[in-house]
Design an enzyme around this catalytic site. Sequence first.
Site, mmCIF file in Angstrom:
data_model
loop_
_atom_site.group_PDB
_atom_site.id
_atom_site.type_symbol
_atom_site.label_atom_id
_atom_site.label_comp_id
_atom_site.label_asym_id
_atom_site.label_seq_id
_atom_site.Cartn_x
_atom_site.Cartn_y
_atom_site.Cartn_z
ATOM 1 N N LYS A 54 21.370 27.606 -0.371
ATOM 2 C CA LYS A 54 19.994 27.431 -0.835
ATOM 3 C C LYS A 54 19.028 27.505 0.343
ATOM 4 O O LYS A 54 17.969 28.132 0.259
ATOM 5 C CB LYS A 54 19.844 26.074 -1.548
ATOM 6 C CG LYS A 54 20.519 26.055 -2.912
ATOM 7 C CD LYS A 54 20.597 24.671 -3.523
ATOM 8 C CE LYS A 54 21.457 24.715 -4.781
ATOM 9 N NZ LYS A 54 21.683 23.408 -5.396
ATOM 10 N N GLN A 98 21.162 17.296 -4.278
ATOM 11 C CA GLN A 98 22.379 18.065 -4.583
ATOM 12 C C GLN A 98 23.366 17.179 -5.355
ATOM 13 O O GLN A 98 23.707 16.078 -4.921
ATOM 14 C CB GLN A 98 23.008 18.570 -3.264
ATOM 15 C CG GLN A 98 24.226 19.429 -3.457
ATOM 16 C CD GLN A 98 23.923 20.728 -4.219
ATOM 17 O OE1 GLN A 98 22.927 21.398 -3.954
ATOM 18 N NE2 GLN A 98 24.772 21.072 -5.173
ATOM 19 N N ASP A 121 14.403 21.589 -9.533
ATOM 20 C CA ASP A 121 15.676 21.823 -10.235
ATOM 21 C C ASP A 121 15.483 21.711 -11.751
ATOM 22 O O ASP A 121 16.342 22.138 -12.515
ATOM 23 C CB ASP A 121 16.710 20.769 -9.800
ATOM 24 C CG ASP A 121 17.804 21.372 -8.927
ATOM 25 O OD1 ASP A 121 17.935 22.607 -8.920
ATOM 26 O OD2 ASP A 121 18.529 20.595 -8.272
#
Length: 299
Positions: A54, A98, A121
């Site tokens: 990422k 994460q 997200d």
Amino acid sequence: MTARLIDGKAVAAAERQKCRERVEALKREQGVTPGLAVIMVGSNPASAVYVRNKMRACEDVGIRSERFLLPETSTEDDVIRLIERLKADPDVDGILVQLPLPKHYNIERVLGTIPAEKDVDGFHLYNVGGLVVGGTVFPPCTPYGVMRLLEHEGISVIGRNAVVVGASNIVGKPMALMLMQHEATVSVCHAKTRDLAQYTVLADILVVAAGCPNLITGPMVRKDAVVIDVGINRLPSGELVGDCDFEGVSKRASFITPVPGGVGPMTVTMLLVNTINSAARSAAARDAAGASKSLLGAV
Ligand code: NAD
């Protein structure tokens, strides 16, 4: 093989070029460089790879990214304090935690601390709720990437039978809601579904996100269906495969995504899109606030 391959890598590369241009424009016209903060707790090797990918993707398009690595012994409150700090930082446009987090963490509490307007997200309750009633700030990246792939291939979902196999909070459920929002007729299957094939054979569009290699075989697929394989499974041989028997399914489908090189590259790309959108939105809000201040000054 009859199915046309949907080249996620190529679509992602084209999307990333657009990202690069948007970042350049934001820098040039508004003096803004989009920023992403990535929080990782512990040292799960798979998570470390995802985080690295990422951050590389961010660098590739000119987004500033910073990794915050917390030891496994950190408490939920340590993570929440860090999120609170990043929440107040105007240089941070997106905050990403994460997953997975350590088992004893209350994930909803942690994710709920990320403000919806920095939740790139798309996991915050506000963003999830927005998929039901409208008004999502950030769509979750994997299903958003699938919708973008369908759009890119000119595949309309309106009025078509869409079947989603997998009902997780991060892929299956938001995928089903997005397809419904685009006026598909949607069925959702999961591990407790009896006779999966009786649903999958009805699908004009079949999205599979279960995490089971070879779950979907050729006879389970309607002739000329569009098959999107979200699954990523590593076989004992080291080979990476999806949830479909690629050979069998591609003989019946009209379109199919490969694994790797299908949905995967789109997921990270949509994270970049969400982060840039966040920076653009904040810059526009700052400009509007500045303009109304100067108007007040003129009165
Ligand atoms: P998950 O384990 O959270 O959820 C799996 C879902 O599939 C559950 O709803 C479960 O009920 C269902 N399921 C499991 N076995 C099934 C079966 N035999 N029949 C029908 N349904 C079944 O997983 P997830 O996070 O949603 O991920 C699913 C897959 O997608 C995994 O392989 C994951 O690695 C992959 N994934 C890929 C991307 C990407 O970018 N390509 C992103 C996220 C997840």
